[in-house]
Design a protein around this motif. Structure first.
Motif, PDB file in Angstrom:
ATOM      1  N   ASP A  93      15.032 -11.778   4.789  1.00 20.04           N
ATOM      2  CA  ASP A  93      13.820 -12.554   5.068  1.00 20.04           C
ATOM      3  C   ASP A  93      13.327 -13.268   3.807  1.00 20.04           C
ATOM      4  O   ASP A  93      13.475 -12.741   2.708  1.00 20.04           O
ATOM      5  CB  ASP A  93      12.710 -11.619   5.563  1.00 20.04           C
ATOM      6  N   LYS A  97      16.087 -19.869   4.396  1.00 15.65           N
ATOM      7  CA  LYS A  97      16.987 -20.492   5.385  1.00 15.65           C
ATOM      8  C   LYS A  97      16.334 -21.711   6.012  1.00 15.65           C
ATOM      9  O   LYS A  97      16.926 -22.789   6.059  1.00 15.65           O
ATOM     10  CB  LYS A  97      17.315 -19.513   6.523  1.00 15.65           C
ATOM     11  N   PHE A 118      18.810 -17.570  16.331  1.00 11.29           N
ATOM     12  CA  PHE A 118      19.121 -16.363  17.104  1.00 11.29           C
ATOM     13  C   PHE A 118      18.235 -15.210  16.659  1.00 11.29           C
ATOM     14  O   PHE A 118      18.283 -14.783  15.522  1.00 11.29           O
ATOM     15  CB  PHE A 118      20.608 -16.022  16.975  1.00 11.29           C
ATOM     16  N   LYS A 119      17.421 -14.769  17.597  1.00  8.07           N
ATOM     17  CA  LYS A 119      16.473 -13.673  17.338  1.00  8.07           C
ATOM     18  C   LYS A 119      17.016 -12.388  17.969  1.00  8.07           C
ATOM     19  O   LYS A 119      18.164 -12.348  18.409  1.00  8.07           O
ATOM     20  CB  LYS A 119      15.126 -14.025  17.964  1.00  8.07           C
ATOM     21  N   VAL A 120      16.138 -11.384  18.085  1.00 10.79           N
ATOM     22  CA  VAL A 120      16.531 -10.149  18.770  1.00 10.79           C
ATOM     23  C   VAL A 120      17.058 -10.533  20.158  1.00 10.79           C
ATOM     24  O   VAL A 120      16.418 -11.314  20.859  1.00 10.79           O
ATOM     25  CB  VAL A 120      15.313  -9.207  18.889  1.00 10.79           C
ATOM     26  N   PRO A 121      18.220 -10.030  20.556  1.00  7.17           N
ATOM     27  CA  PRO A 121      18.806 -10.442  21.840  1.00  7.17           C
ATOM     28  C   PRO A 121      17.877 -10.151  23.030  1.00  7.17           C
ATOM     29  O   PRO A 121      17.218  -9.115  23.072  1.00  7.17           O
ATOM     30  CB  PRO A 121      20.073  -9.585  21.948  1.00  7.17           C
ATOM     31  N   ARG A 133      25.943 -15.857  23.623  1.00  8.52           N
ATOM     32  CA  ARG A 133      24.780 -16.723  23.390  1.00  8.52           C
ATOM     33  C   ARG A 133      25.040 -17.755  22.290  1.00  8.52           C
ATOM     34  O   ARG A 133      24.456 -18.835  22.299  1.00  8.52           O
ATOM     35  CB  ARG A 133      23.536 -15.893  23.087  1.00  8.52           C
ATOM     36  N   ARG A 149      20.759 -17.714  11.670  1.00 10.93           N
ATOM     37  CA  ARG A 149      21.286 -16.412  12.095  1.00 10.93           C
ATOM     38  C   ARG A 149      22.341 -16.664  13.175  1.00 10.93           C
ATOM     39  O   ARG A 149      22.428 -17.774  13.711  1.00 10.93           O
ATOM     40  CB  ARG A 149      20.223 -15.454  12.616  1.00 10.93           C
ATOM     41  N   GLU A 154      25.470  -9.041  14.252  1.00  7.61           N
ATOM     42  CA  GLU A 154      26.119  -7.897  14.906  1.00  7.61           C
ATOM     43  C   GLU A 154      26.872  -7.000  13.935  1.00  7.61           C
ATOM     44  O   GLU A 154      27.287  -5.897  14.296  1.00  7.61           O
ATOM     45  CB  GLU A 154      27.064  -8.393  16.006  1.00  7.61           C
ATOM     46  N   VAL A 157      22.318  -6.444  10.861  1.00  6.99           N
ATOM     47  CA  VAL A 157      21.210  -5.599  11.327  1.00  6.99           C
ATOM     48  C   VAL A 157      21.709  -4.463  12.222  1.00  6.99           C
ATOM     49  O   VAL A 157      21.252  -3.329  12.142  1.00  6.99           O
ATOM     50  CB  VAL A 157      20.094  -6.455  11.999  1.00  6.99           C
ATOM     51  N   VAL A 158      22.702  -4.770  13.048  1.00  3.69           N
ATOM     52  CA  VAL A 158      23.208  -3.748  13.980  1.00  3.69           C
ATOM     53  C   VAL A 158      23.984  -2.656  13.228  1.00  3.69           C
ATOM     54  O   VAL A 158      24.031  -1.508  13.655  1.00  3.69           O
ATOM     55  CB  VAL A 158      24.078  -4.392  15.084  1.00  3.69           C
ATOM     56  N   LEU A 164      20.887   0.432  17.306  1.00  2.00           N
ATOM     57  CA  LEU A 164      20.882  -0.781  18.134  1.00  2.00           C
ATOM     58  C   LEU A 164      22.115  -0.861  19.026  1.00  2.00           C
ATOM     59  O   LEU A 164      22.071  -1.450  20.112  1.00  2.00           O
ATOM     60  CB  LEU A 164      20.803  -2.025  17.248  1.00  2.00           C
TER      61      LEU A 164
HETATM   62  P1  AMP Z   1      13.346 -14.266  12.291  1.00  2.00           P
HETATM   63  O1  AMP Z   1      14.597 -15.088  12.159  1.00  2.00           O
HETATM   64  O2  AMP Z   1      12.729 -13.920  10.976  1.00  2.00           O
HETATM   65  O3  AMP Z   1      12.385 -14.832  13.252  1.00  2.00           O
HETATM   66  O4  AMP Z   1      13.769 -12.836  12.868  1.00  2.00           O
HETATM   67  C1  AMP Z   1      14.689 -12.682  13.863  1.00  2.00           C
HETATM   68  C2  AMP Z   1      15.005 -11.217  13.947  1.00  2.00           C
HETATM   69  O5  AMP Z   1      15.970 -11.056  14.950  1.00  2.00           O
HETATM   70  C3  AMP Z   1      15.607 -10.652  12.673  1.00  2.00           C
HETATM   71  O6  AMP Z   1      14.932  -9.488  12.286  1.00  2.00           O
HETATM   72  C4  AMP Z   1      17.038 -10.348  13.057  1.00  2.00           C
HETATM   73  O7  AMP Z   1      17.568  -9.237  12.382  1.00  2.00           O
HETATM   74  C5  AMP Z   1      16.905 -10.107  14.539  1.00  2.00           C
HETATM   75  N1  AMP Z   1      18.189 -10.302  15.222  1.00  2.00           N
HETATM   76  C6  AMP Z   1      18.906 -11.434  15.292  1.00  2.00           C
HETATM   77  N2  AMP Z   1      20.060 -11.216  15.957  1.00  2.00           N
HETATM   78  C7  AMP Z   1      20.075  -9.922  16.286  1.00  2.00           C
HETATM   79  C8  AMP Z   1      21.005  -9.093  16.963  1.00  2.00           C
HETATM   80  N3  AMP Z   1      22.159  -9.570  17.422  1.00  2.00           N
HETATM   81  N4  AMP Z   1      20.662  -7.805  17.151  1.00  2.00           N
HETATM   82  C9  AMP Z   1      19.512  -7.312  16.680  1.00  2.00           C
HETATM   83  N5  AMP Z   1      18.595  -8.039  16.036  1.00  2.00           N
HETATM   84  C10 AMP Z   1      18.870  -9.323  15.830  1.00  2.00           C
END
Ligand code: AMP
Ligand code: MG
Length: 313
Positions: A93, A97, A118-121, A133, A149, A154, A157-158, A164
Motif C-alpha cells: 500500500d 501504483k 482487482f480488489k478482494v474477490p 476475472r 493488482r 493469489e 496476499v493469499v 484465504l
Molecule cells: P486497494 O487496491 O488498496 O483498494 O485494496 C485492494 C485489496 O484487495 C488489497 O488489500 C488486496 O490485497 C486485496 N485483494 C486483491 N486481490 C485479492 C485476491 N485475489 N485475494 C484476496 N485479496 C485480494
C-alpha cells in the motif's frame, strides 16, 4: 541492434529515437529477466540512479517528453491493431501504483487504453478459477491494458494469509502443500500463452521501504484530501511486511522470464518511479515491429479521388 523505429513509414517526432535509447538506459537496470537468482535486497527502494533531487525538474521534463514518445508509439500500436500490451502493477500500500499509472498514461489516447483494478474477490469471482476475472479484462489488440493488482495477489496476499485459501471455493483436495509452485507454473504457462497470441506482458513491482510507507500513511491520515485513501487494514498488512517481502521475492524468482519480465522499481521517490515505469513501457513498445498500416495502390487512388472531389467543391 538497429532501432526498429528507423523503418517506420510516417515520420515520428525527430527526438523519438533518442528517447527510445534513453528509455532503455533508464529501464534496463531494473528489469529482471530470468528470475532464478533474483534477490530483493539487491534493490534499494531509495535508488534514483545517481540523479540528485536538484535534477528533479529535468527529470520531470524528461517524463513529459517520455509521455509524448509513448503517445506516438501507442498511436502506432492502435493503428496497426496486431499487438496488445499488458502492464501489471503490484506493490505494498501507498507505494504509488495509482500515481504512476495516472502520470505515465496521461498523454495516451484514452481509446487505446484500459485500466482494471482487482480488489478482494467478489462471490462471483470466487465461483470461478482465479484467472477468470483477469482474463476477461485483457486488452484488445491495438491497446494497452493496465492491471492495478492482478492474479499475482493469489501468490501474495493469499500466501501471506493462507486462511484465504480456505475461503475460496477450490475443492479442498486440490489445496496441496505444493500449491504455490503449482500457481507459479500455471502463471508462467498463462503468460507464455498470452505471448504466443501477441499480448506482450510487462510486470512492475513498485518497491517502497517500510519507513517511506509509514511517512505516506501519516500523510494520508493528516491530510483531509488523502483520508479516503487510507484504511485501517493497511496498517495491519504492514505488520506482515517480512512475509510479504518473502512472497514478492519468490514470486519474482519464479515468474520473471525474458519474455515476461518483472521490473523492480525503486519507489521511495515518486518522480523516479514514474520515469522508470514510462521508460520500461517505451522500451516494451519499441520491441514490437510497430508501423502504420501500409496503404495499397487502391487506397491511394481512393485518397487522390477524394482530394480531387474536395478541391472541386
Ligand atoms: P486497494 O487496491 O488498496 O483498494 O485494496 C485492494 C485489496 O484487495 C488489497 O488489500 C488486496 O490485497 C486485496 N485483494 C486483491 N486481490 C485479492 C485476491 N485475489 N485475494 C484476496 N485479496 C485480494
Ligand atoms: Mg489500499
Amino acid at each position: 541492434m538497429a532501432s526498429k523505429s528507423k523503418h517506420r513509414q510516417n515520420p515520428a517526432p525527430p527526438d523519438l529515437d533518442t528517447f527510445i535509447k534513453k528509455a532503455r538506459k533508464y529501464a534496463r537496470p531494473y528489469r529482471v529477466g530470468e528470475g532464478k537468482k533474483f534477490r530483493l535486497k539487491d534493490v534499494d527502494p531509495g535508488d534514483t540512479a545517481g540523479i540528485g533531487s536538484e535534477a528533479k525538474p529535468q527529470s520531470e521534463e524528461a517524463l513529459q517528453n517520455g509521455v509524448r514518445a509513448l503517445a506516438t508509439l501507442q498511436d502506432m500500436l492502435y493503428a496497426q491493431d496486431r499487438w496488445a500490451l499488458l502492464l501489471i502493477f503490484q506493490a505494498m500500500d501507498a507505494a504509488g501504483k495509482d500515481g504512476a499509472i495516472k502520470h505515465v498514461m496521461s498523454g495516451v489516447n484514452p481509446q487505446g487504453c484500459q485500466v482494471a483494478s482487482f480488489k478482494v474477490p467478489t462471490s462471483e469471482d470466487l465461483d470461478h478459477d482465479y484467472l477468470w476475472r483477469c482474463n476477461r479484462q485483457l486488452p484488445e489488440r491495438g491497446r494497452i491494458g493496465i492491471f492495478n493488482r492482478s492474479y499475482y495477489e493469489e501468490v501474495l496476499v493469499v500466501r501471506v494469509h493462507e486462511g484465504l485459501l480456505g475461503k475460496s471455493k477450490i475443492p479442498p483436495g486440490l489445496i496441496k502443500k505444493d500449491i504455490w509452485d503449482t500457481r507459479y507454473r500455471d502463471i508462467r504457462s498463462y503468460e507464455r500463452y498470452l505471448a504466443n497470441n501477441g499480448v506482450l506482458v510487462r510486470k512492475f513491482f513498485l518497491h517502497i521501504s517500510q519507513k517511506e510507507q509509514k511517512r505516506r500513511f501519516f500523510e494520508r491520515i493528516e491530510n483531509p484530501e488523502k483520508n479516503w485513501k487510507f484504511s485501517a487494514s493497511d496498517v495491519e498488512e504492514r505488520g506482515f511486511w517480512k512475509d510479504y517481502m518473502e512472497a514478492y521475492e519468490e514470486m519474482i524468482r519464479e515468474t520473471s522470464t525474458e519474455e515476461s519480465p518483472w521490473y523492480v522499481v525503486p519507489a521511495d521517490n515518486k518522480w523516479f518511479t514514474r520515469v522508470v515505469v514510462a521508460a520500461a513501457v517505451i522500451d516494451a513498445l519499441d520491441s514490437l515491429d510497430l508501423r502504420y498500416p501500409k496503404v495499397g495502390p487502391e487506397k491511394l487512388r481512393e485518397l487522390a479521388g477524394a482530394k480531387k472531389a474536395l478541391l472541386a467543391e
